[in-house]
Design a protein around this motif. Structure first.
Motif: not given
Length: 180
Positions: A85-93, A164-166
């Motif tokens: 989830r935190e990685a997805a938050v970094r992607h938003v940023t 995302g694939a990972a």
């Protein structure tokens, strides 16, 4: 007095002709706008890259919302999916969206798509499967979109698609236990 013709006539293109045609080609390509510049110059509308970046931020925010729903329904999954989830938050940023708090207490600057706010699945296993499917679908879509994007955005999309694939792979694997 008349000079005799040269003993041999050069074949092929002459150096002068080659240099002149190369210089002309450089002048023509140097004077035209690239596709990005043409799009930005059209009536103040956002460029293809800007629209793709904004869409990617919204997609990542939707993924964060899915993680939040799964965490709210299944707190036991926190240790396993919180880093994803935190990685997805970094992607938003990275795509230009607003930074969000660790547990989504802040209001995002981008609104996730309606499908992202679907009710969480009943079991932990279903929650993980749905998150994996969402990660995989988004990674596949980004991998297709990057082909039409300019350099830096294409590299960012490729990197986030690989992440995302990972994530999809990690979500489908059985949790590992510590050393016995």
């Amino acid at each position: 007095m008349q000079f005799p013709p040269p003993p041999r006539i050069p074949s092929g293109t002459r150096r002068r002709t080659l240099l002149a045609s190369a210089a002309g080609g450089l002048l023509l390509t140097g004077c035209t706008d690239g596709p990005e510049e043409q799009e930005e110059a059209t009536a103040g509308s956002p460029s293809l890259a800007e629209r793709a970046r904004a869409r990617a931020a919204v997609d990542s925010a939707g993924l964060v919302a899915r993680y939040d729903a799964a965490l709210a329904a299944h707190p036991a999954l926190t240790e396993r999916i919180a880093p994803l989830r935190e990685a997805a938050v970094r992607h938003v940023t990275a795509f230009g969206g607003a930074r969000r708090s660790p547990r989504a207490s802040a209001t995002p600057s981008v609104t996730p798509p309606p499908s992202a706010s679907a009710p969480p699945p009943g079991t932990e296993r279903n929650a993980l499967a749905e998150l994996a499917a969402a990660e995989r679908a988004l990674a596949d879509r980004r991998a297709q979109e990057l082909l039409a994007m300019p350099g830096e955005l294409a590299r960012l999309l490729a990197s986030v698609a690989a992440a995302g694939a990972a994530h999809a792979y990690l979500l489908t694997q059985a949790p590992t236990e510590g050393p016995a």
